[in-house]
Motif scaffolding. Structure first.
Motif: not given
Length: 1360
Positions: A643-661
């Motif tokens: 997952p990467e650091d993100q700066v988002v506005k209130r009310g929006t949708t955010v996705q944090l990735e975490c892909r695993v091997k």
């Protein structure tokens, strides 16, 4: 067995699929299971009891304030009460339980049991071997009460004593050193199959009547074991004496102490202060509670009389709190107006008209005091001072720094606690109380004494009959403890004499032990501060090896981790243990493997090739036992898209990735944490296998998110931060968008507050380059010992730019500062000006003092020289003292400026007492410790006698000898060594090397095993004793003969293929016959790709070294395995394969002088060997070995597997088409002419065939009834014949292919088989119109088979 292997927050190396009991946790490489987590919200809120009935009616607010009072006092009593009073639990409120407390615990400091488990695991690797319970053994105490056993008077008394043994032990007790008759007291009973005492007071009685010192005895027919002396005391909670307290009148600004004087309890009560209205007393550096329970005011202020002060004592066992009558305070002041705003005034005291004064100590009194503490306990030093303004307290140690890893400041720096005190913590400490009016110092001299502690605790001794052994009981303490030996609970002096036993101080030596020597010995070491009691039994057993763990365990580990395979075993004599992998190879030890004394095999870094079956083999003279462990290596769990650091506005949708091997054979679980706490997945969140989605982001969603990917063996973590902005907001942190860099160097260094042992260093920070500075590192350089070399001095937080540096005497200091941020370190600052401290006598002595002999008549004393910061003055030198140990002669001494001194003319290997003391021009250092050294060793004077040899097998013998007397060793006995050499072989005319070899047997042992001998040989052997100087004299030469063994592999096994029909095998005799050869065994099998034929076994005489194999078909390859045999059996085998089949060879174009030839419309490529090619010799005879192809024609050249293949390209012929075993005729003139003639004749033959075919008519085959078709003809049904190239037929007399069929291009029919004259003709549609003839007799063609091309004249006759 179970192991925990996790990266990040998890633990060690791997998990075992096989179940195991908890008792083996430590041996299997994991910590014990953590204690059950206590849910504190399920416990009654206050967790304490009021002393009066009014407490039961106390409000929740009052109870909360009581908890706050204890929290302010820095005490954990409330939490202790909550844990102890589980019976007062109530259900949790819904939703208040933490979801995953285990993860929360993992982020805290490791609890004490983790460190204990690690220590126990390390001890287990070298610990004593346990005797299985099915074998006879003396008793062993397994559980007992603590030495100081305090009991609750309201409960029954329980004094624990449990033991194991075979037969099961019986128990009895003593009380106050006299026999305690349990049968005479109806209240006292003993638990069944245990020695635990139960004293029941349900029917009355006073617990105080049973106070005293108890000791448990566990006995069976092999000996008696003793418990510690258990001092039983009954807990006491005396009432507070009633007293009337007058109001305390005090002038504002004056110091005040309110005494608590709690009633003495057992154990001592916990003290805290409250008001009578249950309000906690707020404490700070002005008002605080001392360690003795008194309340100290450094200066009294007017607001202090707004409440009263009551001392409270909480007693541990009864869980009751007693409250003392409250003190009422009356403060006399010059300013009666109590304005609350003055509390925050910059100068509160002058605003209230309080006169400022210098500090003075309220506790302890005076300028100096002393304190004694026992080793291993906590040292608590306390200084409480009065003064206006309130003084600050600082702590120092004379001549050194406070131990940073153990020192902790408490009670607003008024108390210094040093945990786990050791001897080096003794010395003088002083506290400095200072305010702006001045400072005052109090010195505390700390003396560290020690109750006895183990240096060498006696361990159980397991011996075989006739073996020697020793019990060692070494302890230290201050003062030095005395050692007393007992046997079966009786003093050793009063025990029956034992000629096999010798007592030498702290050691008991056993020689030639027998079954009757079994007993339990006790070592009691004591001084005025305590005692230690240890049991150690001597057991004499004769037991072959046995394995103690389950068989065929499965262990799964993560790649590149460290793991340990356990193999608990037992035997007497103690077996030697070896590890093997996959049932072959040499003993696993060294390199990536390490074998511990208890048999565990450690693999330092697991690799894929380490997967397999590991076998441990335990061997002694009575036999051997083995066990297997299967190791599976799994791929680690990795988060490859984090997952990467993100700066988002209130009310929006955010996705944090975490892909695993991860390893597909392991079950993966992905969870999320928010701010290091388990994340609750609500309606606005969606968790998938590879991401976390948050819909309608709100401010409360801001924080750090951690993805945790875990399997049952390991885990990986990745963290990212989420920043939520307001709707209309834009990022305000402009620095976040700027590039970050290393900080600039600090500048303008300045030294102030110059003192003898300290200086204040101040600097101006450089630019942080958009990344805050986290730390400053101060370095120093001195110009006397190591000029130009910079050393780290101390480290400070990034928020300070001034620090007081502690200095050593007589060092010319120069300082510089380095700034650190998350990007990296700055360049060092410019150096400060120099500052030289004044000199002083050394406060320490050199370390690593040793005394060792370099010759037989000297002793070299060496030490590590002291550095610049410990010299403390000019002309550092060392006073070296020595004398012979235990002679009490006067000390010899000499002054040395270096780091070594050689004492000459010493006796051989004599112990010396050595002391090395530092001295400079200001004086001598402290008295040094005494070190034991030894003078030089001389060669041993005696050799082992009565050497007995027993042949174990064809490659190993067992040795047994009488040990030499210690005084003949003349040094430290390193080992017994056997020199042996191979005198001759029992085989005639076999040359052998007579090089001497050696086998070492470390330690003082009477037996050993010599292995890796040559079978069927005569050997000679000599024994010597080895010490640090070298070998002693050689013993008597012994001779022995090894029996016949299996031979080594045959040498130079060669596989040659001269043509498509035969394979020639050749070999040489084994290098090491190891006996009389009786023959050779050859096993070979044909294979084609993945298909295998039937294995054929051939046995040969010992003189045969050649063999020829007739090929079954030209396509398949052969695998040959050859071994030699003696009467013992077959030896090591050697395997070779025949050359590659045709479709694996690289075809080459034929030269222009011999163009390719075709017959019919189709053909097949001829067989080739590994890659060597020559032109094909065309033929149509069924007896030829040459073949014909359509485009490229190649044939076999004889090759051998010992020679690499050669190939040709283009039209160039290979330089050598045949091996040395076959003549090269391709370049001969007559051969070239013969080939041209053959080509011409074949061309004429084809023309004749074409003419005859064109003259024929149409004759149905079915009309010729007089010559019926043979039953083997596959074309009978359709009445017509196809013909195929003769070269595609198998040779006459050959076998079918591996699967029993003929290849498709191989036909049973040809012109040659069905006609000898010219009658056979074809018409236009291909019908055969000639007479059928019977096939030629196979015997005709078989006689014509040859590896050379068949004569072209015969081919013409066959078609004419």
């Amino acid at each position: 067995m179970r192991r925990l292997a996790a990266r990040g927050a998890a633990g060690d190396v791997g998990e075992v699929a096989a179940p195991a009991a908890d008792s083996t946790d430590c041996a299997q490489g994991r910590s014990p299971r953590p204690p059950r987590l206590i849910d504190l919200c399920a416990i009654w809120d206050p967790g304490v009891f009021l002393p009066a009935a009014g407490w039961k009616r106390a409000s929740g607010t009052a109870r909360r304030r009581l908890n706050e009072a204890e929290a302010v006092s820095g005490l954990s009593s409330v939490r202790e009460a909550q844990v102890e009073r589980l019976e007062a639990a109530r259900p949790c409120r819904p939703g208040s339980r933490e979801r995953d407390p285990v993860l929360r615990m993992a982020r805290q400091q490791p609890p004490p049991w983790v460190h204990t488990a690690i220590l126990l695991c390390l001890l287990n690797l070298t610990g004593a071997i346990e005797i299985p319970m099915d074998l006879s053994q003396p008793p062993t105490i397994t559980k007992q009460s603590v030495k100081d056993h305090i009991v609750d008077p309201r409960d029954n008394i329980l004094i624990e004593c449990e033991a194991k043994g075979n037969p099961a032990p019986s128990f009895h007790w003593t009380r106050n050193s006299r026999f305690f008759n349990i049968a005479k007291d109806p209240r006292v009973s003993m638990r069944r199959r245990s020695g635990t005492l139960v004293i029941d007071f349900r029917s009355g009685g006073r617990p105080e009547e049973y106070e005293g010192e108890y000791q448990c005895f566990a006995r069976n027919k092999f000996g008696t074991a003793l418990s510690n002396r258990i001092r039983l005391q009954v807990s006491k909670s005396p009432l507070w004496p009633k007293e009337n307290l007058d109001p305390v009148v005090v002038q504002e600004g004056a110091p005040l102490m309110l005494q608590c004087n709690p009633p003495p309890g057992l154990p001592s009560p916990v003290i805290f202060w409250m008001s009578s209205s249950m309000e906690p007393i707020t404490q700070d550096k002005r008002v605080s509670q001392g360690h003795n329970g008194d309340l100290y005011f450094s200066n009294v202020m007017l607001q202090d009389m707004q409440t009263d002060y009551s001392c409270n004592a909480r007693f541990h066992f009864t869980h009751t709190i007693q409250q003392k009558n409250a003190f009422t305070l009356k403060v006399l002041t010059n300013n009666p107006y109590n304005d609350s705003s003055l509390r925050n005034h910059p100068d509160m005291y002058s605003a209230r008209g309080v006169a400022e004064r210098t500090p003075s100590f309220m506790y302890p009194q005076g300028t100096a005091s002393s304190q004694m503490v026992l080793r291993g306990m906590d040292l608590l030093l306390e200084c409480i001072a009065s003064g206006v303004p309130t003084p600050d307290i600082a702590w120092y140690k004379k001549g050194g720094d406070l131990p940073s890893d153990k020192a902790k400041f408490e009670n607003f720096n008024k108390a210094l606690r040093i945990t786990n005190v050791s001897e080096e913590d003794s010395g003088e400490y002083f506290c400095l109380a200072s305010n702006k009016m001045g400072s005052i110092r109090h010195t505390i001299s700390v003396r560290v004494k020690a109750a006895p502690y183990w240096l060498d605790e006696p361990k159980n001794l397991i011996l075989a009959p006739g073996e020697d052994g020793r019990l060692v009981c070494r302890a230290n303490g201050n003062p030095k403890p005395t050692v007393q030996w007992m046997v079966n609970g009786e003093p050793l002096q009063s025990a029956p004499p034992n000629p096999n036993r010798e007592v030498a101080g702290d050691t008991i030596i056993f020689r030639d032990t027998q079954i009757s020597s079994r007993a339990v010995y006790q070592c009691n070491t004591s001084n005025e501060h305590g005692y230690l009691l240890a049991n150690a039994f001597v057991s004499v057993l004769d037991v072959p090896p046995r394995m103690l763990s389950p068989r065929n365990q499965l262990i799964r580990v993560i790649l590149y981790n460290r793991t340990r395979l356990d193999c608990p075993f037992f035997g007497s004599p103690i077996p030697t243990l070896r590890w093997f992998k996959n049932g072959q190879g040499s003993n696993l030890d060294g390199g990536n493997y390490h074998v511990y004394e208890n048999g565990s095999l450690e693999i330092k870094m697991i690799r894929k090739e380490d997967q397999g079956i590991y076998t441990c083999v335990a061997t002694n003279i009575l036999g051997k036992a083995e066990n297997q462990v299967r190791l599976e290596v799994k791929d680690p769990t990795r988060i490859y898209r984090m997952p990467e650091d993100q700066v988002v506005k209130r009310g929006t949708t955010v996705q944090l990735e975490c892909r695993v091997k991860h390893d597909p054979s392991l079950k993966l679980a992905v969870s999320w944490l928010k701010d290091d706490e388990p994340l609750y997945i609500g309606n606005r969140m969606k968790k998938e296998d590879d991401s976390l989605t948050i819909f309608g982001v709100a401010e409360r969603d801001q924080g750090s998110y951690t993805c945790v990917a875990s399997t049952e063996l390991d885990q990986d973590l990745a963290k990212a931060s989420l920043t939520v902005l307001a709707d209309q907001a834009t990022p305000t942190n402009r620095l976040a968008a700027l590039p970050k860099g290393r900080p600039d160097r600090p500048r303008d260094l300045e030294l102030t507050d110059l003192a003898e042992r300290s200086v204040r260093l101040t600097w101006i920070p450089g630019d942080d380059n958009n990344s805050p500075i986290t730390d400053y590192v101060v370095q120093f350089e001195e110009d006397q010992f190591q000029p130009g070399v910079w050393h780290d001095h101390s480290k400070f937080p990034g928020s300070v730019n001034s620090a007081v540096l502690r200095l050593s005497p007589y060092v010319n200091y120069q300082f510089r500062v380095i700034a650190i941020n998350e990007v990296g370190s700055s360049h060092p600052s410019l150096p400060s000006e120099r500052y030289r401290t004044s000199g002083a006598p050394p406060e320490s002595n050199p370390a690593d003092v040793k005394g060792e002999g370099t010759r037989k008549n000297n002793m070299e004393i060496t030490w590590t020289p002291m550095n610049a910061t410990s010299a403390f003055g000019p002309n550092l030198r060392y006073i070296v003292k020595w004398r012979r140990r235990e002679t009490r002669e006067t000390w010899n001494n000499v002054t040395v400026w270096g780091s070594r001194y050689v004492v000459g003319q010493t006796p051989v290997y004599v112990p010396y007492e050595i002391r090395v003391q530092a001295e400079n021009d200001f004086g001598k250092g402290p008295e040094p410790d005494t070190v034991i050294g030894y003078s030089g060793e001389d060669y041993p004077r005696a050799a082992p006698t009565d050497v007995k040899i027993r042949v174990l097998n064809s490659t190993a013998i067992s040795l047994q000898w009488n040990r030499v007397y210690p005084d003949t060793v003349q040094g430290q006995l390193r080992e017994y060594r056997a020199y042996y050499w191979r005198e001759s072989s029992l085989l005639k005319n076999l040359w052998v090397s007579q090089k001497r070899q050696q086998a070492s047997f470390p330690g003082d042992r009477p037996r050993g095993v010599v292995s890796r001998l040559f079978p069927y040989s005569n050997y000679k052997l000599e024994m010597v004793v080895v010490n640090g100087r070298g070998d002693g004299p050689r013993g008597e030469t012994k001779e022995f003969t090894t029996p016949e063994g299996v031979p080594s592999a045959p040498r130079r096994f060669r596989v040659r293929q001269p043509n498509l029909e035969t394979i020639n095998l050749e070999w040489d005799h084994p290098e090491h016959p190891n006996g009389i050869l009786i023959g050779y065994t050859l096993k070979y099998v044909a294979f084609n790709g993945t298909k295998l034929g039937k294995q054929i076994v051939e046995n040969f005489s010992p003189n045969q070294t050649k063999f020829t194999v007739q090929r079954a078909d030209p396509v398949s390859r052969y695998r040959f395995t050859l071994s030699a045999r003696t009467q013992v059996g077959s030896g090591e085998a050697v395997t070779e394969e025949s050359p590659a089949p045709p479709n694996e060879a690289t075809p080459t174009a034929a030269p222009p002088t011999s163009p390719p030839t075709t017959v019919g419309a189709t053909g097949a490529p001829a067989a080739t060997t590994e890659a060597t090619t020559v032109p094909t010799i065309p033929s149509v005879s069924p007896t030829t070995v040459a073949t014909t192809t359509v485009a490229t024609t190649t044939t076999t050249a004889a090759t051998t597997t010992e020679r690499p293949p050669t190939t040709t390209s283009g039209t160039k012929m290979p330089e050598s088409a045949y091996t040395n075993n076959q003549a090269d005729i391709a370049t001969q003139g007559w051969f070239i002419g013969l080939m041209c003639a053959i080509a011409l004749l074949v061309l004429i033959l084809l023309i004749v065939c074409f003419i005859k075919r064109s003259r024929g008519g149409k004759y149905p085959v079915r009309e010729k009834k007089d010559v019926p078709l043979g039953p083997e003809d596959p074309k009978e049904e359709d009445g017509s014949f196809d013909y195929s190239d003769e070269d595609n037929k198998p040779l006459q007399g050959s076998q079918t292919s591996l699967d029993g069929t003929i290849k498709q291009q191989e036909s049973d029919d040809s012109l040659v088989d069905y006609g000898e004259g010219g009658e056979g003709q074809f018409n236009e549609d291909g019908s055969f119109i000639g007479q059928y003839t019977v096939k030629k007799d196979k015997e005709e063609t078989e006689g014509n088979e040859s590896s050379e091309a068949t004569s072209p004249v015969n081919a013409i006759y066959s078609l004419a």
